[in-house]
Write a protein that holds these residues in place. Structure first.
Motif, mmCIF file in Angstrom:
data_model
loop_
_atom_site.group_PDB
_atom_site.id
_atom_site.type_symbol
_atom_site.label_atom_id
_atom_site.label_comp_id
_atom_site.label_asym_id
_atom_site.label_seq_id
_atom_site.Cartn_x
_atom_site.Cartn_y
_atom_site.Cartn_z
ATOM 1 N N MET A 213 46.395 26.131 26.436
ATOM 2 C CA MET A 213 45.723 27.100 27.660
ATOM 3 C C MET A 213 45.026 26.600 28.432
ATOM 4 O O MET A 213 43.313 26.005 28.033
ATOM 5 C CB MET A 213 45.064 28.025 26.885
ATOM 6 N N SER A 214 44.549 26.425 29.902
ATOM 7 C CA SER A 214 42.900 26.305 30.900
ATOM 8 C C SER A 214 42.418 27.482 30.937
ATOM 9 O O SER A 214 42.759 28.778 29.829
ATOM 10 C CB SER A 214 44.223 26.355 32.157
ATOM 11 N N HIS A 215 41.331 26.647 31.023
ATOM 12 C CA HIS A 215 39.864 26.418 30.583
ATOM 13 C C HIS A 215 39.965 28.237 31.401
ATOM 14 O O HIS A 215 40.496 28.042 32.829
ATOM 15 C CB HIS A 215 38.764 26.131 31.112
ATOM 16 N N TYR A 216 39.332 29.649 31.365
ATOM 17 C CA TYR A 216 39.823 30.544 32.198
ATOM 18 C C TYR A 216 38.699 30.381 33.351
ATOM 19 O O TYR A 216 38.714 30.710 34.284
ATOM 20 C CB TYR A 216 38.464 31.994 32.163
ATOM 21 N N ALA A 217 37.999 29.524 33.568
ATOM 22 C CA ALA A 217 37.440 28.905 35.213
ATOM 23 C C ALA A 217 37.639 28.223 35.742
ATOM 24 O O ALA A 217 37.617 27.726 37.279
ATOM 25 C CB ALA A 217 36.106 27.996 34.586
ATOM 26 N N ASP A 218 38.567 27.104 35.135
ATOM 27 C CA ASP A 218 39.658 26.121 35.322
ATOM 28 C C ASP A 218 40.915 27.541 36.351
ATOM 29 O O ASP A 218 41.336 26.628 37.335
ATOM 30 C CB ASP A 218 40.389 24.904 35.438
ATOM 31 N N ARG A 219 40.793 28.543 36.272
ATOM 32 C CA ARG A 219 42.255 29.504 36.594
ATOM 33 C C ARG A 219 42.217 30.133 38.013
ATOM 34 O O ARG A 219 41.163 31.115 37.794
ATOM 35 C CB ARG A 219 42.803 30.874 35.254
ATOM 36 N N LYS A 220 42.282 29.509 38.983
ATOM 37 C CA LYS A 220 42.071 30.481 40.344
ATOM 38 C C LYS A 220 42.487 32.039 40.318
ATOM 39 O O LYS A 220 42.342 32.371 41.335
ATOM 40 C CB LYS A 220 43.064 29.761 41.806
ATOM 41 N N ASP A 221 43.333 31.535 39.432
ATOM 42 C CA ASP A 221 44.363 33.412 40.092
ATOM 43 C C ASP A 221 43.424 34.092 39.178
ATOM 44 O O ASP A 221 44.286 35.379 39.172
ATOM 45 C CB ASP A 221 45.921 32.748 39.249
ATOM 46 N N LEU A 222 42.364 34.560 38.320
ATOM 47 C CA LEU A 222 42.012 35.263 37.668
ATOM 48 C C LEU A 222 40.816 35.462 38.417
ATOM 49 O O LEU A 222 40.882 37.077 37.899
ATOM 50 C CB LEU A 222 40.941 34.510 36.596
ATOM 51 N N PHE A 223 39.757 35.453 39.351
ATOM 52 C CA PHE A 223 39.082 35.863 39.918
ATOM 53 C C PHE A 223 39.156 36.136 41.184
ATOM 54 O O PHE A 223 39.762 35.275 41.754
ATOM 55 C CB PHE A 223 37.672 35.177 39.744
ATOM 56 N N PRO A 224 38.897 37.758 41.911
ATOM 57 C CA PRO A 224 37.959 38.362 40.615
ATOM 58 C C PRO A 224 38.724 39.390 39.932
ATOM 59 O O PRO A 224 40.368 39.543 39.938
ATOM 60 C CB PRO A 224 37.363 39.224 42.551
ATOM 61 N N MET A 225 37.802 39.254 38.966
ATOM 62 C CA MET A 225 38.370 40.678 37.719
ATOM 63 C C MET A 225 38.120 41.919 37.441
ATOM 64 O O MET A 225 36.915 41.801 38.108
ATOM 65 C CB MET A 225 38.223 39.677 36.191
ATOM 66 N N GLN A 226 38.689 43.189 37.112
ATOM 67 C CA GLN A 226 38.421 44.255 37.047
ATOM 68 C C GLN A 226 38.388 44.538 35.525
ATOM 69 O O GLN A 226 38.851 44.260 35.195
ATOM 70 C CB GLN A 226 39.478 45.277 38.457
ATOM 71 N N GLY A 227 37.526 45.725 35.927
ATOM 72 C CA GLY A 227 37.184 46.062 34.356
ATOM 73 C C GLY A 227 36.800 48.059 34.412
ATOM 74 O O GLY A 227 36.759 48.613 35.614
ATOM 75 N N GLY A 228 36.406 48.322 33.643
ATOM 76 C CA GLY A 228 35.473 50.067 33.373
ATOM 77 C C GLY A 228 35.330 50.853 32.272
ATOM 78 O O GLY A 228 36.097 49.703 31.230
ATOM 79 N N CYS A 229 35.113 51.456 32.745
ATOM 80 C CA CYS A 229 34.378 52.069 31.063
ATOM 81 C C CYS A 229 35.740 53.074 30.788
ATOM 82 O O CYS A 229 37.470 53.560 30.785
ATOM 83 C CB CYS A 229 33.321 52.898 30.997
#
Length: 246
Positions: A1-17
């Motif tokens: 599995m690729s490191h998260y920093a190498d995944r160009k499709d991940l960012f931006p990422m969203q979240g919340g409470c």
């Protein structure tokens, strides 16, 4: 599995409470993702550990509130018939009964499916409240919480002020995408937690975090270090001026 920093499709990422009142977005890969197994993190998270994504606060943006949805797990996303991902509701009768039996000064919405409630709040960008909590590392900690559901979102530490955000990775919509880079305070790791991911482990805090920063973060870390230096000078000057008045 690729490191998260190498995944160009991940960012931006969203979240919340947990209730959806506070929503956020991280616009860059974290500088570092750490798992802390200290007993205070266990207490604060109500879990066996905390996974924190360390990132510049300038890379974190607040978003408008949104109806709470159940995040799809990695397995459910690939399933032809996912079991979650729908808008969540709160049983009004149960919520009213619960609120009536407590002394809370705020009341959660009794129905997240209510169209009027959603229309009034979806465009609003809400801010978290800050609560001071102790830490096992003995560095002062301020936790950002939702003012409604009181869900923890991220922390600031006294050594960097609000320049660095320690985002609670489990509040992301896709938290499994950020694998830890290092484990700390493993001396209090719960026995049922097996650490077999091959990542570095420390019985207490790590001696030098800079060792774990990726080469691609050098410019970001250098810029952050410069800002931290200026911030510390301001703090020292403010303390000096305050004590001079005594």
């Amino acid at each position: 599995m690729s490191h998260y920093a190498d995944r160009k499709d991940l960012f931006p990422m969203q979240g919340g409470c947990p209730c959806g009142h506070i929503r956020y977005q991280i616009n860059l890969p974290p500088l570092l993702v750490q798992t802390c197994h200290c007993t205070l993190c266990q207490r604060q998270m109500g879990s066996a550990f905390a996974i924190n994504a360390v990132i510049e606060s300038s890379a974190v943006s607040l978003l408008p509130s949104a109806p709470l949805t159940t995040p799809l797990s990695k397995a459910e996303q690939s399933s032809s018939s996912p079991s979650s991902g729908s808008v969540c509701g709160v049983l009004p009768a149960f919520a009213d009964l619960t609120n009536a039996a407590t002394t809370a000064i705020v009341t959660l919405p009794t129905d997240n499916n209510n169209a009027a409630h959603n229309a009034a709040n979806n465009h609003k960008i809400n801010k978290p409240i800050l609560v001071a909590l102790p830490t096992q590392s003995k560095v002062g900690q301020t936790v950002a919480q939702c003012p409604l559901c009181r869900g923890n979102l991220w922390s600031y530490y006294a050594d960097a002020g609000t320049l660095v955000t320690y985002l609670i990775a489990s509040t992301l919509d896709r938290p499994w995408e950020l694998e830890p880079d290092v484990h700390i305070f493993t001396r209090s790791r719960r026995e049922f937690v097996s650490l077999n991911d091959g990542k570095p482990q420390f019985k207490e805090n790590y001696p030098d975090r800079a060792v774990f920063y990726r080469p691609d973060t050098k410019e970001r870390v250098d810029a952050l270090t410069e800002l931290q230096g200026a911030w510390r000078k301001q703090i020292r000057a403010a303390y000096k001026a305050q004590f001079a008045k005594i």
